[in-house]
Enzyme design. Structure first.
Site, short mmCIF file in Angstrom:
data_model
loop_
_atom_site.label_atom_id
_atom_site.label_comp_id
_atom_site.label_asym_id
_atom_site.label_seq_id
_atom_site.Cartn_x
_atom_site.Cartn_y
_atom_site.Cartn_z
N GLY A 228 0.82 -1.21 0.00
CA GLY A 228 0.00 0.00 0.00
C GLY A 228 0.85 1.25 0.00
CD GLU A 251 -1.46 1.82 -3.03
OE1 GLU A 251 -2.58 1.36 -3.37
OE2 GLU A 251 -1.32 2.57 -2.05
NE ARG A 252 -6.33 2.24 -2.96
CZ ARG A 252 -6.48 3.45 -3.45
NH1 ARG A 252 -7.34 3.68 -4.44
NH2 ARG A 252 -5.78 4.47 -2.98
CG ASP A 278 -7.77 -6.90 -1.59
OD1 ASP A 278 -7.32 -6.23 -0.64
OD2 ASP A 278 -8.87 -7.46 -1.57
CG PHE A 279 -3.17 -4.38 1.46
CD1 PHE A 279 -4.21 -4.36 2.36
CD2 PHE A 279 -2.71 -3.17 0.96
CE1 PHE A 279 -4.81 -3.18 2.75
CE2 PHE A 279 -3.30 -1.96 1.34
CZ PHE A 279 -4.36 -1.98 2.23
CE LYS A 297 4.65 6.48 4.50
NZ LYS A 297 3.51 7.31 4.94
CG HIS A 301 -3.42 5.05 10.66
ND1 HIS A 301 -2.94 6.32 10.90
CD2 HIS A 301 -3.42 4.91 9.31
CE1 HIS A 301 -2.69 6.91 9.75
NE2 HIS A 301 -2.97 6.07 8.77
#
Length: 419
Positions: A228, A251-252, A278-279, A297, A301
């Site tokens: 990501g 990534e997307r 898609d992670f 990173k 969150h």
């Protein structure tokens, strides 16, 4: 509304502050009466009352920012999104020419310009010409500040903040309360919002890149997967700093589109594979084989606990035996353990946590909460909290390693069967 109302009643309080206490001008406590001690006591009482009035005025003045702070942000966002800083680059213009340059309604623009001048973004020159102040120049010269102002001025973000109360009452993301879908689903269908979001997050990453690169030793890492990782800003910096490292950026598709330019500009494109994926499902290692490090990173969150565990497990599955999952993260103090935290840092942490509630299903976490997430994913953190990353208060590099001695794919499958 009166001016007193706009500053939270501060005008009225300052008038009251200037009133002398009753009897302050009387001579009945003067030396002629032989009451010098009484005079001293009277002066002390007057000084005490004056100090209390000053404190009361300061407290009431602060309420203005708490109640009307949203308006300051909206004015600043409109100022940037209308292109006023660009129109005034190196020049001063009257309102009619600014209206032409920005395509704005001139009478309404004049009112916005008056407010921007009152906030210190503009100064008014003779002839009614507007010029950027040093503060206003920042919104033209500082890409991070400008992109954040553009994102937070986006109506979709404002509607999400408007649903904060709903999120607090009912749980869930305020963004989803306001729009019916989560932020990341909205980014897939709203290209302008996605563009502003990706640019803003890229500028945040750019500001955090040097502390991450210089604050942690990545020596010995042969293959790093940035999970990501946006447009590849951080990965590009790492590949430049460590010439023997190879990278994979997962990534997307929309976020990945800008990565080739970033990597080419850094001169590291030949050492980096770009992978769409898609992670939550899997973290592909790319052509580099199993990873020495999976880097997360500003990812965890954004999500609730169950989703975080899924991501961490996917990362663990992509590692070679002995590999690590690295998470540079804001770590909240434990309850009652933040006594030494600076007030500005305390505010920044609290606002970041609320922002996660507004925009995502995630949250900022304490070390104990991170430790629990890693444990559920089969990863262990060191006993002690690592040092703060330089220049990033309360941000630490969390380093997770597998709890399984034989962490091959076959061993994980066998463990799953036994469970």
């Amino acid at each position: 509304m009166s001016e007193a109302t706009h500053d939270g009643g501060g005008e009225r309080t300052r008038e009251q502050e200037g009133q002398r206490p009753a009897g302050a001008d009387r001579g009945d406590a003067g030396p002629e009466a032989g009451e010098s001690g009484g005079q001293g006591a009277g002066q002390g009482a007057g000084q005490g009352a004056g100090q209390e009035a000053e404190e009361a005025a300061a407290v009431r003045a602060a309420t203005g920012t708490l109640v009307y702070g949203f308006a300051l942000s909206r004015i600043t966002g409109a100022f940037v999104r209308l292109g006023i800083p660009d129109a005034l680059a190196g020049t001063a213009l009257p309102a009619d020419r600014l209206a032409h340059a920005t395509g704005a309604h001139e009478p309404s623009l004049r009112r916005l310009l008056r407010a921007a001048a009152a906030l210190g973004l503009l100064t008014v020159r003779p002839g009614g010409r507007y010029e950027l102040t040093l503060l206003g120049e920042l919104f033209r010269d500082d890409p991070r500040l400008r992109r954040l102002a553009e994102l937070y001025g986006d109506p979709a973000v404002w509607r999400a903040y408007g649903a904060l109360e709903d999120a607090v009452r009912d749980g869930g993301s305020a963004f989803e309360h306001a729009h019916g879908v989560g932020l990341f689903a909205a980014l897939e269908t709203d290209p302008p919002l996605a563009g502003r979001f990706n640019e803003a997050m890229g500028s945040v990453t750019a500001a955090q890149t040097e502390p991450v690169v210089s604050g942690f030793d990545f020596g010995g890492v042969g293959h790093l997967v940035d999970v990501g990782g946006g447009d590849g800003t951080l990965l590009a910096a790492l590949l430049r700093a460590y010439p023997r490292m190879r990278g994979t950026l997962l990534e997307r598709p929309a976020a990945l589109a800008a990565a080739p330019r970033v990597l080419r500009a850094a001169g590291v494109a030949q050492r980096c594979a770009l992978v769409e994926g898609d992670f939550f499902t899997a973290v592909p290692a790319g052509a580099g084989g199993p990873a020495d490090v999976c880097l997360l990173k500003n990812i965890l969150h954004n999500f609730g606990d169950d989703d975080c565990v899924r991501v961490l497990r996917a990362c663990r599955a992509a590692l070679r035996p002995g590999g690590r999952v690295l998470v540079p993260a804001l770590v909240l103090p434990e309850a009652g353990g933040g006594a030494g935290t600076r007030a500005d840092a305390e505010v920044a942490m609290a606002l970041s946590d609320v922002e996660m509630m507004v925009l995502t299903a995630g949250r900022e976490r304490t070390l104990a909460e991170y430790r629990a997430l890693f444990a559920h994913a089969g990863l262990a953190l060191p006993p002690e909290l690592p040092p703060v990353l330089p220049g990033l208060p309360h941000h630490h590099m969390l380093e997770g390693t597998s709890v399984y001695a034989d962490d091959t794919e076959e061993a994980r499958d066998a463990a799953a069967v036994r469970r």
